[in-house]
Design a protein around this motif. Structure first.
Motif, short mmCIF file in Angstrom:
data_model
loop_
_atom_site.label_atom_id
_atom_site.label_comp_id
_atom_site.label_asym_id
_atom_site.label_seq_id
_atom_site.Cartn_x
_atom_site.Cartn_y
_atom_site.Cartn_z
N ARG A 15 5.86 14.23 0.84
CA ARG A 15 6.04 12.93 0.82
C ARG A 15 6.19 12.29 2.06
O ARG A 15 7.13 12.76 2.83
CB ARG A 15 6.92 12.47 -0.31
N SER A 16 5.91 11.09 2.32
CA SER A 16 6.23 10.37 3.51
C SER A 16 5.86 11.02 4.81
O SER A 16 6.61 10.78 5.81
CB SER A 16 7.74 9.71 3.49
N VAL A 38 -2.40 6.57 0.28
CA VAL A 38 -2.55 5.24 0.10
C VAL A 38 -3.70 4.67 0.55
O VAL A 38 -3.89 3.62 1.12
CB VAL A 38 -1.01 4.89 0.91
N ALA A 40 -6.41 3.07 -0.98
CA ALA A 40 -6.43 1.72 -1.24
C ALA A 40 -5.59 0.83 -0.59
O ALA A 40 -6.23 -0.21 -0.12
CB ALA A 40 -6.10 1.50 -2.98
N MET A 41 -4.24 0.95 -0.17
CA MET A 41 -3.60 0.00 0.46
C MET A 41 -3.73 0.13 1.80
O MET A 41 -3.67 -0.99 2.68
CB MET A 41 -2.23 0.11 -0.09
N TYR A 42 -3.89 1.37 2.38
CA TYR A 42 -3.47 1.32 4.04
C TYR A 42 -4.83 2.19 4.59
O TYR A 42 -4.49 2.49 5.95
CB TYR A 42 -2.29 1.72 4.32
N TYR A 69 0.29 11.73 3.31
CA TYR A 69 0.94 11.63 2.08
C TYR A 69 2.11 10.50 2.04
O TYR A 69 3.07 10.52 1.59
CB TYR A 69 1.77 13.00 1.67
N GLY A 70 1.46 9.36 2.32
CA GLY A 70 2.23 8.05 2.92
C GLY A 70 3.10 7.90 3.78
O GLY A 70 4.35 7.42 3.72
N LEU A 72 4.83 6.68 7.08
CA LEU A 72 4.62 5.36 7.74
C LEU A 72 4.37 5.85 9.33
O LEU A 72 4.12 6.59 9.85
CB LEU A 72 6.27 4.81 8.03
N PRO A 73 3.76 4.43 9.93
CA PRO A 73 3.06 4.47 11.22
C PRO A 73 3.62 5.39 12.21
O PRO A 73 3.24 6.09 12.83
CB PRO A 73 2.78 3.16 11.42
N SER B 394 -1.28 1.65 -7.47
CA SER B 394 -1.96 0.97 -6.40
C SER B 394 -3.43 0.96 -6.20
O SER B 394 -3.87 0.30 -5.48
CB SER B 394 -0.91 1.27 -5.42
N PHE B 421 9.49 -0.13 -2.89
CA PHE B 421 8.29 0.73 -2.30
C PHE B 421 8.47 2.16 -2.60
O PHE B 421 9.46 2.65 -2.57
CB PHE B 421 7.96 0.35 -0.97
N ASP B 423 7.20 5.81 -1.30
CA ASP B 423 6.38 6.37 -0.08
C ASP B 423 5.88 5.12 0.58
O ASP B 423 6.57 4.26 1.29
CB ASP B 423 5.42 7.16 -0.15
N ARG B 424 4.88 4.96 0.73
CA ARG B 424 4.20 3.72 1.78
C ARG B 424 3.55 2.76 0.65
O ARG B 424 2.72 2.11 1.03
CB ARG B 424 3.32 4.40 2.65
N ILE B 425 4.08 2.84 -0.56
CA ILE B 425 3.21 1.78 -1.52
C ILE B 425 4.36 0.58 -1.78
O ILE B 425 5.12 0.95 -2.61
CB ILE B 425 2.97 2.77 -2.90
N PRO B 426 3.93 -0.49 -1.33
CA PRO B 426 5.08 -1.68 -1.44
C PRO B 426 4.65 -2.07 -3.12
O PRO B 426 3.62 -2.01 -3.55
CB PRO B 426 4.36 -2.68 -0.68
N ASP B 482 7.17 -5.06 3.62
CA ASP B 482 5.74 -4.87 4.14
C ASP B 482 5.90 -4.51 5.76
O ASP B 482 4.94 -4.03 6.29
CB ASP B 482 5.08 -6.51 4.04
N ILE B 484 7.96 -2.82 6.92
CA ILE B 484 8.21 -1.21 6.95
C ILE B 484 6.87 -0.34 7.02
O ILE B 484 6.65 0.48 7.35
CB ILE B 484 9.27 -0.87 5.85
N CYS B 485 6.09 -0.94 5.88
CA CYS B 485 5.26 -0.20 5.30
C CYS B 485 3.64 -0.40 6.40
O CYS B 485 2.91 0.33 6.17
CB CYS B 485 4.65 -0.45 3.94
N GLY B 486 3.97 -1.12 7.46
CA GLY B 486 2.85 -1.52 8.38
C GLY B 486 1.93 -2.67 7.85
O GLY B 486 0.87 -2.47 7.83
N GLY B 487 2.65 -3.87 7.38
CA GLY B 487 1.79 -5.09 6.98
C GLY B 487 1.45 -4.97 5.58
O GLY B 487 1.70 -4.01 5.05
N PRO B 488 1.20 -6.31 5.29
CA PRO B 488 0.67 -6.27 3.67
C PRO B 488 -0.43 -5.36 3.36
O PRO B 488 -1.27 -5.24 4.21
CB PRO B 488 0.48 -7.60 3.60
N PRO B 489 -0.18 -4.49 2.15
CA PRO B 489 -1.40 -3.92 1.94
C PRO B 489 -2.79 -4.41 1.36
O PRO B 489 -2.75 -5.51 1.14
CB PRO B 489 -0.66 -3.19 0.69
#
Lengths: 401, 518
Positions: A15-16, A38, A40-42, A69-70, A72-73, B394, B421, B423-426, B482, B484-489
């Motif tokens: 994870r992460s 992620v 769909a989102m990123y 696996y999610g 962060l950047p 998501s 959030f 993981d990386r899912i807000p 947002d 932390i996760c790298g902007g709005p998804p």
């Protein structure tokens, strides 16, 4: 140019974090294959980010695969950089994430270090929310929790985390590896506002000075050192190590390795380490730095932890290591001063301040003279009581109500 | 596909669902039903054995005797949660009998029901109206199911049956103990799983009712949670379910420090807001955070010498301990989540079994859910209007049922203790992907980064003013996450095709779920 480099972690339980594979080529386009939890989102954002990072690192011809696996950047960037450098050890480019304002604050040598939470340097999933749990310090660990083959990659994750992760107002610590490997850690992390460097298995004042010098040379600003005594030789030289240079803020003991070193079994009662712990307490106190106790490793045994903190406190220690956020509160509660000692300290501090205001050189409480070390201790007790929420910041005013 | 209209909360919903007219959501408490309830056919004792023995040789025989044929609606229940063995057996049997186009109407589905995908592929099942989890949710979300998925709350399921929106042709009730007359309970026998409340509507309103048991006892089966007077046939099987699997992953205490922090903040909020007082009541659901919330609440009650009048379950070991210790006077239980819960319900008269009728049915003369002082619930997403989603993730895929979630929103204080959030899912969005609960009923959102109180609840805002709780606007927490996760998804890529309808507790359509595109 050709070469293959992989970095990061993969598998259902990850994870992460992410796994990166880079195959450098002499020509052709950058082939990028990203699968991510992620999507769909990123998904799109990750692809363009990866292209940017690779361009900055001078990688233009390669086949790059990422399983995400999610992460962060800043984690993706660290894993990419590690993979690039494994594929091409001569590539010295770096990609630094922005140093966020929440990472830019100083520390003080005298601050309380009751709890310090170890975070494995290769496990970024533990970093993000760690600061919410209120430890006095967070240690990004590059030593025992990172296997030898992963040191380079974890170092980059930790470096990036120092620029991006919000640890609240806690002290930002890094445990480096033993020297000489630790010097490579220092070069990577020194410029990124590390407050305290922990020196593992420290056995001489020389080592401390070497770390101190390396930190300065690598661009550290105000950084303190916490040598950890983990051997018979180190214990013998406790005072020497604690007073090696002005940067030392505290002296810690690590009992797992110490007991092995003296050929004893580690027991719950800890008789086998009594001498070494006293040695560390006295060495630290003699040098004017904080003595800090070892970690308590049974996360489920809160009563055991509390007993162990009470014992440490009784021996003279001011802090305890922890490996799970659940251990922070019991540690703080047990290090909190008793109501009686707070009352007594308040009276001494008030007497001291009255005397100072009147220009008197001698502090007296009733008919009893108060020595300066007692005043100093009382001042610290009052400060700790405020930190623990037992006294309001403005206790002097409320006391007169 | 029928036309879509915008309902009272701004969502586009179909006006026809699986061939029946559907009413768009009109607002909380706005839609008033009329007419009379549905009723099953009148039966005559002349058609049933006078000695009370309704046992037949097999499921096959019972289904044939019930007149199973193409296009019927068959219901089953989730008292065994992921340990259910009966639902699949029913449709396997229907497949053997060559029947097609059935509608499966489960009270909930679990991963153990993945095989139903094959029955949809082969045409045995036409579509499912019930929770769509895992492979079933994916099948529906990809637009492969023939009819529309219809997701209802537990109370909404009772309401739909009672109001005649769903007509059950054959109900198959898995019962851990039954007698030949059809009296049945879930608290005794080797497969004891708790109560059988989710089958109540089915027993009352279905045309035909089959009780399936692996523990047949001589008449009378006491207690009789299901009355044999509603039952047509009794079938004995080797094994109807694995009660060990009623303990699912979501009913264990969390070890996650972040979730513990969230649970503790939620409990502290209840204390500071004055909710924890003598004689109060709470709902403790499944899920690690909710369980930890009960434990923190219990510590608080112990310290202050406070007793709760009742707790609503999902019961489990921890709630049972609070009952036995006297911290809670009654458990009004809708579903047992572990074997301690089953034991307590069997042995302790203060551990009372309830049903979606008593607790949740919105078309009744009141229900228990709205009488509860505080309820803690989960959500996959919330938005800045405090609306929440519990059915899609998501990526837009259907992954959960509604359960009692919508019904519980009517508590005096509804709290969602959720991570900001994963993981990386807000979790906090501008707008939820699927709207399952209107924000006006969601009072407090508790995250690890702070507590947001619905601006509609000025009373709660005032109650905690001056406390040391980290109260923050929801927008603020969202902005931090947002960053932390790298902007709005981005939003999931959804098609125009509606694949499922989300019913509100009164049977109106509150939202629709779109097909997920790759």
């Amino acid at each position: 140019m050709s070469g293959l480099g992989t970095a990061g972690r993969k598998g259902d339980r990850v994870r992460s974090d992410c796994w990166v594979s880079i195959e450098l080529r002499d020509g052709g386009p950058l082939e990028l294959d990203v699968t991510t939890r992620v999507e769909a989102m990123y998904g799109d954002s990750i692809r363009s980010f990866v292209r940017d990072v690779l361009a900055e690192m001078g990688v233009h011809h390669a086949k790059v695969s990422i399983e995400d696996y999610g992460a962060l950047p800043y984690v993706i960037a660290a894993r990419l950089e590690a993979a690039v450098k494994r594929a091409d050890p001569l590539n010295t480019n770096t990609w630094l994430p922005e140093a966020l304002p929440c990472t830019q604050y100083p520390t003080e040598k005298e601050r309380f270090r009751r709890s310090r939470l170890y975070l494995p340097g290769g496990e970024p999933k533990f970093f993000t929310n760690a600061g919410l749990h209120g430890a006095d310090g967070y240690i990004l660990d590059l030593e025992d929790s990172v296997p030898p083959s992963e040191k380079d990659s974890a170092r980059l994750v930790v470096r990036n985390a120092l620029r991006q992760v919000d640890f609240g107002s806690a002290e930002r610590m890094v445990r480096i590896n033993q020297l000489p490997l630790g010097l490579e850690d220092i070069r990577a992390i020194a410029p990124h506002n590390v407050h305290v460097v922990l020196i593992p298995k420290c056995e001489s004042a020389e080592q401390v000075r070497e770390v101190d010098e390396a930190m300065r040379e690598s661009g550290a600003s105000e950084t303190y050192l916490m040598p950890i005594i983990e051997s018979a030789l180190g214990a013998f030289r406790a005072y020497e190590i604690a007073s090696a240079c002005r940067s030392v803020c505290s002296l810690a003991i690590g009992l797992e390795d110490y007991t092995a070193d003296i050929g004893a079994e580690r027991t719950p009662e800890g008789r086998e380490s009594f001498w070494a712990r006293s040695q560390v307490v006295n060495g630290a106190r003699a040098a004017g730095v904080q003595p800090i106790d070892t970690v308590f490793s049974d996360v489920d045994d809160e009563e055991g932890l509390r007993a162990s903190v009470r014992e440490a406190k009784a021996l003279g220690f001011e802090g305890k290591g922890c490996i799970h956020p659940r251990q922070i509160r019991p540690i703080h509660e047990e290090f909190a001063p008793s109501p009686e000692s707070v009352e007594k300290a308040k009276r001494i501090v008030t007497a001291y301040e009255d005397a100072a205001a009147k220009g008197l050189g001698v502090v007296a409480l009733g008919s009893k003279m108060i020595d300066p070390p007692v005043v100093k201790r009382a001042l610290r007790t009052v400060k700790l009581a405020v930190e623990c929420g037992l006294l309001p910041e403005n206790w002097r005013e409320t006391a007169n109500e | 596909m029928s036309e879509l209209v915008q309902n009272a909360i701004g969502r586009w919903v179909p006006t026809e669902v699986n061939g029946r007219e559907a009413i768009p959501y009109q607002g909380v408490g706005k839609y008033r039903p009329s007419g009379r309830k549905a009723a099953p056919p009148i039966a005559s004792c002349a058609d049933y054995p006078a000695d009370g023995n309704k046992v037949v040789g097999s499921l096959h025989e019972a289904l044939r005797a019930c007149g199973l044929r193409d296009g019927m609606t068959i219901s089953t229940h989730h008292h065994f949660r992921d340990g259910d063995m009966v639902a699949c057996a029913v449709f396997d049997t229907a497949a053997e009998m060559g029947v097609k186009d059935l509608m499966w109407f489960p009270s909930a589905s679990f991963p153990c029901h993945a095989r139903m995908v094959e029955h949809m592929e082969s045409g045995v099942i036409h579509h499912i109206e019930g929770s769509l989890n895992g492979p079933l949710g994916e099948y529906c979300s990809r637009g492969k199911m023939r009819g529309l998925g219809v997701l209802r709350s537990h109370g909404g399921r009772y309401q739909a049956v009672q109001d005649g929106e769903v007509h059950i042709d054959i109900a198959v009730i898995a019962a851990p103990t039954a007698d030949p007359f059809g009296n049945a309970n879930g608290v005794t026998g080797p497969s004891a799983c708790g109560l059988l409340g989710f089958a109540l509507a089915d027993s009352q309103y279905a045309d035909k009712v089959i009780v399936v048991t692996d523990n047949l006892v001589p008449f009378p089966c006491i207690p009789w949670q299901i009355h044999g007077n509603y039952v047509d046939y009794v079938v004995v099987m080797d094994r109807i379910g694995d009660p060990a699997k009623i303990v699912s992953g979501t009913t264990q205490i969390t070890r996650s420090p972040d979730r513990l922090l969230i649970a503790e903040l939620a409990a502290r909020f209840c204390e500071e807001a004055g909710i924890v007082r003598d004689g109060f009541s709470f709902q403790a659901g499944a899920g690690g955070t909710a369980l930890s919330f009960s434990i923190f609440l219990g510590e608080m009650m112990r310290k202050k010498g406070i007793k709760a009048r009742f707790a609503r379950g999902g019961s489990n070991k921890y709630l049972v301990e609070m009952l036995e210790e006297g911290l809670v006077e009654y458990i009004l239980d809708g579903q047992t989540f572990d074997l301690d819960g089953v034991r307590s319900m069997r042995d302790n008269p203060r551990h009372v079994n309830t049903s979606p009728f008593t607790s949740y049915n919105y078309h009744g003369k009141g229900n228990f859910a709205s009488m509860v002082d505080v309820t803690v619930l989960g959500a996959t997403e919330v938005d800045l209007n405090f609306n929440a989603n519990v059915v899609t993730h998501s990526d837009g895929l259907l992954l959960h049922g509604i359960g009692g979630w919508q019904n519980c929103l009517f508590a005096k204080c509804t709290m969602l203790p959720i991570p900001s959030f994963r993981d990386r899912i807000p979790v906090i969005l501008d707008e939820v992907t699927t709207l399952c609960g209107p924000g006006e009923l969601i009072d407090v959102i508790v995250t690890e980064r702070g507590i947001a109180i619905n601006p509609l609840r000025q009373d709660l805002i005032d109650a905690v003013k001056g406390s040391s709780l980290p109260i923050r606007p929801l927008e603020d927490i969202k902005r931090e996450v947002d960053a932390i996760c790298g902007g709005p998804p981005s939003r999931p890529k959804l098609g125009d095709k509606v694949v499922a309808a989300i019913k509100w507790v009164d049977g109106t359509v509150i939202d629709s779920v779109r097909q997920v595109l790759d």
